[in-house]
Design a protein around this motif. Structure first.
Motif, PDB file in Angstrom:
ATOM      1  N   SER A 204      48.212 -41.945  37.800  1.00  0.00           N
ATOM      2  CA  SER A 204      47.463 -41.346  38.914  1.00  0.00           C
ATOM      3  C   SER A 204      48.340 -40.393  39.703  1.00  0.00           C
ATOM      4  O   SER A 204      47.872 -39.330  40.152  1.00  0.00           O
ATOM      5  N   ASP A 205      49.606 -40.733  39.873  1.00  0.00           N
ATOM      6  CA  ASP A 205      50.543 -39.823  40.553  1.00  0.00           C
ATOM      7  C   ASP A 205      50.648 -38.494  39.814  1.00  0.00           C
ATOM      8  O   ASP A 205      50.626 -37.416  40.423  1.00  0.00           O
ATOM      9  N   LYS A 206      50.779 -38.575  38.492  1.00  0.00           N
ATOM     10  CA  LYS A 206      50.927 -37.364  37.683  1.00  0.00           C
ATOM     11  C   LYS A 206      49.678 -36.477  37.763  1.00  0.00           C
ATOM     12  O   LYS A 206      49.775 -35.257  37.908  1.00  0.00           O
TER      13      LYS A 206
ATOM     14  N   LYS B 132      49.253 -32.746  39.474  1.00  0.00           N
ATOM     15  CA  LYS B 132      48.742 -31.605  38.710  1.00  0.00           C
ATOM     16  C   LYS B 132      47.593 -30.930  39.455  1.00  0.00           C
ATOM     17  O   LYS B 132      47.526 -29.688  39.537  1.00  0.00           O
ATOM     18  N   ILE B 133      46.701 -31.735  40.009  1.00  0.00           N
ATOM     19  CA  ILE B 133      45.583 -31.189  40.782  1.00  0.00           C
ATOM     20  C   ILE B 133      46.101 -30.367  41.961  1.00  0.00           C
ATOM     21  O   ILE B 133      45.650 -29.239  42.205  1.00  0.00           O
ATOM     22  N   LYS B 134      47.044 -30.926  42.681  1.00  0.00           N
ATOM     23  CA  LYS B 134      47.558 -30.249  43.881  1.00  0.00           C
ATOM     24  C   LYS B 134      48.257 -28.936  43.523  1.00  0.00           C
ATOM     25  O   LYS B 134      48.121 -27.936  44.238  1.00  0.00           O
ATOM     26  N   ARG B 135      48.997 -28.940  42.443  1.00  0.00           N
ATOM     27  CA  ARG B 135      49.682 -27.706  42.031  1.00  0.00           C
ATOM     28  C   ARG B 135      48.682 -26.607  41.674  1.00  0.00           C
ATOM     29  O   ARG B 135      48.868 -25.441  42.020  1.00  0.00           O
ATOM     30  N   ILE B 136      47.621 -26.987  40.964  1.00  0.00           N
ATOM     31  CA  ILE B 136      46.589 -26.002  40.611  1.00  0.00           C
ATOM     32  C   ILE B 136      45.907 -25.471  41.878  1.00  0.00           C
ATOM     33  O   ILE B 136      45.687 -24.263  42.031  1.00  0.00           O
ATOM     34  N   ILE B 137      45.575 -26.387  42.787  1.00  0.00           N
ATOM     35  CA  ILE B 137      44.876 -26.001  44.015  1.00  0.00           C
ATOM     36  C   ILE B 137      45.651 -24.935  44.790  1.00  0.00           C
ATOM     37  O   ILE B 137      45.100 -23.910  45.208  1.00  0.00           O
TER      38      ILE B 137
ATOM     39  N   HIS C 122      39.941 -24.840  52.343  1.00  0.00           N
ATOM     40  CA  HIS C 122      39.363 -25.372  51.111  1.00  0.00           C
ATOM     41  C   HIS C 122      40.446 -26.058  50.272  1.00  0.00           C
ATOM     42  O   HIS C 122      40.224 -27.120  49.688  1.00  0.00           O
ATOM     43  N   GLN C 123      41.620 -25.467  50.214  1.00  0.00           N
ATOM     44  CA  GLN C 123      42.733 -26.081  49.497  1.00  0.00           C
ATOM     45  C   GLN C 123      43.074 -27.450  50.078  1.00  0.00           C
ATOM     46  O   GLN C 123      43.268 -28.428  49.352  1.00  0.00           O
ATOM     47  N   VAL C 124      43.138 -27.498  51.405  1.00  0.00           N
ATOM     48  CA  VAL C 124      43.503 -28.752  52.087  1.00  0.00           C
ATOM     49  C   VAL C 124      42.453 -29.818  51.833  1.00  0.00           C
ATOM     50  O   VAL C 124      42.780 -30.993  51.601  1.00  0.00           O
ATOM     51  N   GLN C 125      41.179 -29.435  51.859  1.00  0.00           N
ATOM     52  CA  GLN C 125      40.126 -30.416  51.625  1.00  0.00           C
ATOM     53  C   GLN C 125      40.203 -30.988  50.205  1.00  0.00           C
ATOM     54  O   GLN C 125      40.092 -32.207  50.008  1.00  0.00           O
ATOM     55  N   MET C 126      40.410 -30.127  49.219  1.00  0.00           N
ATOM     56  CA  MET C 126      40.513 -30.617  47.846  1.00  0.00           C
ATOM     57  C   MET C 126      41.729 -31.508  47.661  1.00  0.00           C
ATOM     58  O   MET C 126      41.668 -32.533  46.958  1.00  0.00           O
ATOM     59  N   ARG C 127      42.831 -31.137  48.293  1.00  0.00           N
ATOM     60  CA  ARG C 127      44.035 -31.974  48.230  1.00  0.00           C
ATOM     61  C   ARG C 127      43.789 -33.325  48.899  1.00  0.00           C
ATOM     62  O   ARG C 127      44.228 -34.370  48.417  1.00  0.00           O
ATOM     63  N   TYR C 128      43.071 -33.306  50.009  1.00  0.00           N
ATOM     64  CA  TYR C 128      42.760 -34.512  50.773  1.00  0.00           C
ATOM     65  C   TYR C 128      42.024 -35.533  49.906  1.00  0.00           C
ATOM     66  O   TYR C 128      42.344 -36.725  49.920  1.00  0.00           O
TER      67      TYR C 128
ATOM     68  N   ALA D 158      41.939 -35.667  46.576  1.00  0.00           N
ATOM     69  CA  ALA D 158      42.822 -36.143  45.509  1.00  0.00           C
ATOM     70  C   ALA D 158      43.736 -37.241  46.055  1.00  0.00           C
ATOM     71  O   ALA D 158      43.969 -38.268  45.402  1.00  0.00           O
ATOM     72  N   TYR D 159      44.242 -37.020  47.245  1.00  0.00           N
ATOM     73  CA  TYR D 159      45.137 -37.986  47.890  1.00  0.00           C
ATOM     74  C   TYR D 159      44.429 -39.325  48.104  1.00  0.00           C
ATOM     75  O   TYR D 159      45.000 -40.394  47.845  1.00  0.00           O
TER      76      TYR D 159
END
Length: 212
Positions: A158-160, A164-169, A178-184, A186-187
């Protein structure tokens, strides 16, 4: 068997773990329906999960009261109650995460949908392995370690995936909000596996103490 004269307590703990297991399945279904844009089915799973969480909270408190009022398992009482309380955090977090999806209706990049689903599967697998590890604590201490190792594996996965999601975002030229929301989101999905890992850290110590 840890509880030679407390069969009813065993049954209640099994029932509680069944609720946590059901919560994990409802969470996975809810996430899948969200990304498939099946809104009504998503909302139904979210409501089912909230009811499951409520039942779990009530049953956990009943178990705690039973253990204290009847002075059951005094040598392992603290460990058992600590494990159940930590497990309750996992169930609560699955419910809270689906609720956040329901409230915020976040929009995701289509190319990330598969990764978010992979992340949800990894955290769900971590939770399911955690439940199996706890069951074995009461039945077969020798099998606990195998399931704990699976939890650690899925937590790392799950960490990996989350990384990966955060790097793409943050490589995309889109609004920071929008970036912050998507990262949120995933977190928050990732944190479920982190909580399952914390339960297993506690479970490892409790297992060692029973071996002594």
């Amino acid at each position: 068997m840890l509880f030679k004269k407390t069969r009813e307590l065993e049954a209640q703990i099994d029932e509680y773990l069944d609720l946590v297991d059901r919560g994990a399945m409802l969470f996975m279904e809810g996430i899948r329906f969200y990304f498939e844009n099946r809104k009504d089915e998503f909302e139904q799973r979210m409501e089912d999960l909230r009811r499951t969480e409520s039942k779990g909270d009530a049953l956990r408190r009943l178990i705690e009261n039973r253990v204290y009022s009847h002075t059951l398992i005094p040598e392992s009482r603290g460990d058992v109650l600590g494990i159940l309380e930590s497990t309750d955090k996992v169930l609560n977090m699955t419910s809270d995460t689906l609720l956040e999806f329901s409230v915020e209706h976040p929009g995701f990049l289509t190319e990330l949908n598969a990764l978010y689903l992979d992340l949800a599967r990894a955290t769900t697998s971590a939770t399911e392995s955690m439940i199996k590890a706890i069951r074995q604590y009461f039945r077969d201490l020798g099998a606990v370690r195998d399931y704990i190792n699976k939890v650690y594996f899925f937590e790392k996965e799950s960490d990996k995936i989350a990384e990966k999601i955060k790097r793409i975002i943050f490589q995309k030229e889109i609004d920071l909000s929008h970036q912050v929301q998507m990262r949120y989101f995933a977190y928050h999905i990732e944190r479920i596996a982190d909580e399952a890992e914390d339960v297993c850290d506690r479970l490892t110590i409790a297992t060692i103490k029973r071996h002594e």
